[in-house]
Structure formats: C-alpha cells, structure tokens
Design a protein around this motif. Structure first.
Motif, PDB file in Angstrom:
ATOM      1  N   ASP A 176       0.813  -1.195  -0.046  1.00 30.36           N
ATOM      2  CA  ASP A 176      -0.179   0.244  -0.032  1.00 30.36           C
ATOM      3  C   ASP A 176       1.033   1.390   0.187  1.00 30.36           C
ATOM      4  N   GLY A 177       0.639   2.133  -0.691  1.00 31.80           N
ATOM      5  CA  GLY A 177       1.230   3.275  -0.780  1.00 31.80           C
ATOM      6  C   GLY A 177       0.378   4.606  -0.644  1.00 31.80           C
ATOM      7  N   ILE A 178       0.954   5.671  -0.086  1.00 29.61           N
ATOM      8  CA  ILE A 178       0.222   6.936   0.148  1.00 29.61           C
ATOM      9  C   ILE A 178       1.195   7.868  -0.908  1.00 29.61           C
ATOM     10  N   PHE A 179       0.157   8.466  -1.989  1.00 28.32           N
ATOM     11  CA  PHE A 179       0.831   9.507  -2.613  1.00 28.32           C
ATOM     12  C   PHE A 179       0.448  10.811  -2.455  1.00 28.32           C
ATOM     13  N   ILE A 180       1.175  11.691  -2.046  1.00 30.71           N
ATOM     14  CA  ILE A 180       0.753  13.152  -1.702  1.00 30.71           C
ATOM     15  C   ILE A 180       1.100  13.958  -3.029  1.00 30.71           C
ATOM     16  N   TYR A 181      -0.004  14.854  -3.331  1.00 30.18           N
ATOM     17  CA  TYR A 181       0.143  15.732  -4.632  1.00 30.18           C
ATOM     18  C   TYR A 181       0.952  16.843  -4.332  1.00 30.18           C
ATOM     19  N   ASP A 182       1.418  17.434  -5.459  1.00 29.58           N
ATOM     20  CA  ASP A 182       2.137  18.737  -5.398  1.00 29.58           C
ATOM     21  C   ASP A 182       1.499  19.640  -6.365  1.00 29.58           C
ATOM     22  N   ASN A 183       0.130  19.412  -6.436  1.00 26.19           N
ATOM     23  CA  ASN A 183      -0.548  20.324  -7.651  1.00 26.19           C
ATOM     24  C   ASN A 183      -1.828  20.999  -6.934  1.00 26.19           C
ATOM     25  N   LEU A 184      -2.026  22.099  -7.651  1.00 22.11           N
ATOM     26  CA  LEU A 184      -3.278  23.011  -7.378  1.00 22.11           C
ATOM     27  C   LEU A 184      -4.268  22.426  -8.482  1.00 22.11           C
ATOM     28  N   VAL A 185      -5.454  22.124  -8.376  1.00 26.82           N
ATOM     29  CA  VAL A 185      -6.253  21.930  -9.546  1.00 26.82           C
ATOM     30  C   VAL A 185      -7.411  23.155  -9.411  1.00 26.82           C
ATOM     31  N   THR A 186      -7.663  23.703 -10.563  1.00 31.21           N
ATOM     32  CA  THR A 186      -8.719  24.740 -10.513  1.00 31.21           C
ATOM     33  C   THR A 186      -9.732  24.249 -11.571  1.00 31.21           C
ATOM     34  N   TYR A 187     -10.695  24.639 -11.143  1.00 32.36           N
ATOM     35  CA  TYR A 187     -11.832  24.270 -12.140  1.00 32.36           C
ATOM     36  C   TYR A 187     -12.807  25.497 -12.402  1.00 32.36           C
ATOM     37  N   ASN A 188     -13.019  25.960 -13.353  1.00 30.18           N
ATOM     38  CA  ASN A 188     -13.788  27.074 -13.914  1.00 30.18           C
ATOM     39  C   ASN A 188     -15.082  26.642 -13.936  1.00 30.18           C
ATOM     40  N   LEU A 189     -16.063  27.126 -13.207  1.00 27.39           N
ATOM     41  CA  LEU A 189     -17.549  26.894 -12.982  1.00 27.39           C
ATOM     42  C   LEU A 189     -18.077  27.107 -14.412  1.00 27.39           C
ATOM     43  N   VAL A 190     -17.616  28.442 -15.050  1.00 31.73           N
ATOM     44  CA  VAL A 190     -18.309  29.142 -16.073  1.00 31.73           C
ATOM     45  C   VAL A 190     -17.952  28.292 -17.393  1.00 31.73           C
ATOM     46  N   ASP A 191     -16.822  28.282 -17.736  1.00 34.79           N
ATOM     47  CA  ASP A 191     -16.100  27.608 -18.841  1.00 34.79           C
ATOM     48  C   ASP A 191     -16.042  26.047 -18.604  1.00 34.79           C
ATOM     49  N   LYS A 192     -15.995  25.597 -17.523  1.00 35.72           N
ATOM     50  CA  LYS A 192     -15.863  24.138 -17.068  1.00 35.72           C
ATOM     51  C   LYS A 192     -14.530  23.719 -17.844  1.00 35.72           C
ATOM     52  N   ILE A 193     -13.629  24.667 -17.366  1.00 36.56           N
ATOM     53  CA  ILE A 193     -12.238  24.157 -17.685  1.00 36.56           C
ATOM     54  C   ILE A 193     -11.174  23.744 -16.561  1.00 36.56           C
ATOM     55  N   VAL A 194     -10.651  22.880 -16.552  1.00 32.34           N
ATOM     56  CA  VAL A 194      -9.735  22.062 -15.521  1.00 32.34           C
ATOM     57  C   VAL A 194      -8.280  22.887 -15.717  1.00 32.34           C
ATOM     58  N   ASP A 195      -7.815  23.249 -14.882  1.00 32.67           N
ATOM     59  CA  ASP A 195      -6.292  23.760 -15.042  1.00 32.67           C
ATOM     60  C   ASP A 195      -5.268  23.196 -13.925  1.00 32.67           C
ATOM     61  N   VAL A 196      -4.125  22.740 -14.173  1.00 31.58           N
ATOM     62  CA  VAL A 196      -3.391  21.790 -13.144  1.00 31.58           C
ATOM     63  C   VAL A 196      -2.195  22.936 -12.916  1.00 31.58           C
ATOM     64  N   ILE A 197      -1.778  23.538 -11.726  1.00 29.74           N
ATOM     65  CA  ILE A 197      -0.752  24.262 -11.641  1.00 29.74           C
ATOM     66  C   ILE A 197       0.051  23.354 -10.615  1.00 29.74           C
ATOM     67  N   PRO A 198       1.475  23.253 -10.896  1.00 30.37           N
ATOM     68  CA  PRO A 198       2.147  22.717 -10.136  1.00 30.37           C
ATOM     69  C   PRO A 198       2.795  23.424  -8.913  1.00 30.37           C
ATOM     70  N   LEU A 199       2.727  23.129  -7.801  1.00 27.04           N
ATOM     71  CA  LEU A 199       3.156  23.796  -6.437  1.00 27.04           C
ATOM     72  C   LEU A 199       4.565  23.351  -6.195  1.00 27.04           C
ATOM     73  N   SER A 200       5.172  24.291  -5.112  1.00 25.99           N
ATOM     74  CA  SER A 200       6.678  24.217  -5.058  1.00 25.99           C
ATOM     75  C   SER A 200       6.562  23.137  -3.702  1.00 25.99           C
TER      76      SER A 200
END
Length: 130
Positions: free
Chosen positions: A15-39
């Motif tokens: 079993d592995g726990i994977f911790i993410y280093d991303n910010l995921v945004t979702y535009n409610l109007v355009d329904k667009i997903v964007d992924v931004i890497p975090l430091s």
C-alpha cells in the motif's frame, strides 16, 4: 481550487500513500480544468480567500513517519504560489494541526488543535498591518 491531497493505492502487495504537489482549478463558467504545479506537496489542507490571495495551510511529508506544517498563499491573478514563514505563539509545528482558517474584517483567524489533548486555540493575524 483544490490544493494537494493524497491517494492511497495498492501496488503489488504494497500500500502506498501518494501526496500531490498540484493545485487543480475548475472554472465553473467555462468548465475548464487547469493544473498548476506547487513548490511543495501537501495534504490535509485548509484554505481561505482574501482579495486576490488564497491562504493555504497543509501538511507535507518530511519522512515516512514525520510531517510538517506548510503555509503559503496563491495569488489568483498571477497564479504564483509562495510559501510564507510562520510561527504561532507558544506552539511548535509538531505540536498542532491546523483545523480551519477564515478571514473576517481584514483579519486571518487560524484554528489550531493541540495533538496531545485536542484543545482548540485561535490565533489571528491582521492582514492590513501584519
């Protein structure tokens, strides 16, 4: 905005726990997903918006058995994420968890729970004159 997170997966017999280093945004109007890497990777996050900033607190793995508090801010106009050095009165990072944050009348309030006895304490920062 979704900051970090974790996923528990079974790979083979491990079993592995994977911790993410991303910010995921979702535009409610355009329904667009964007992924931004975090430091930094983080989970157990809490976030609150103030003007064009989103303050974020979470835990980041130092070792397999130890985590540390990460505190930072995302500028929603530039999409830049910066870690912010911090300290809380009478507490060290390994003694507490950040349970929640909110902003009222230009003051950031942080609810902290002590790990030893689950006592909740509130600390505040004036955002106009920090």
């Amino acid at each position: 905005y979704i900051f970090g997170g974790e996923n528990v997966e079974t790979v083979g017999s491990t079993d592995g726990i994977f911790i993410y280093d991303n910010l995921v945004t979702y535009n409610l109007v355009d329904k667009i997903v964007d992924v931004i890497p975090l430091s930094v990777e983080m989970n157990y996050t809490s976030a609150v918006r103030y003007e064009n900033l989103i303050f974020v607190a979470g835990r980041s793995a130092v070792t397999n058995m130890q985590t540390e508090i990460v505190f930072g801010a995302l500028n929603t106009e530039t999409k830049d994420f910066n870690e912010i050095p911090f300290s809380f009165e009478n507490l060290t990072s390994d003694e507490f968890n950040i349970e929640a944050m909110t902003v009222l009348e230009n003051t950031l309030y942080v609810a902290l729970s002590k790990k030893t006895n689950s006592t909740i304490t509130i600390q505040a920062v004036n955002l106009e004159n920090p």
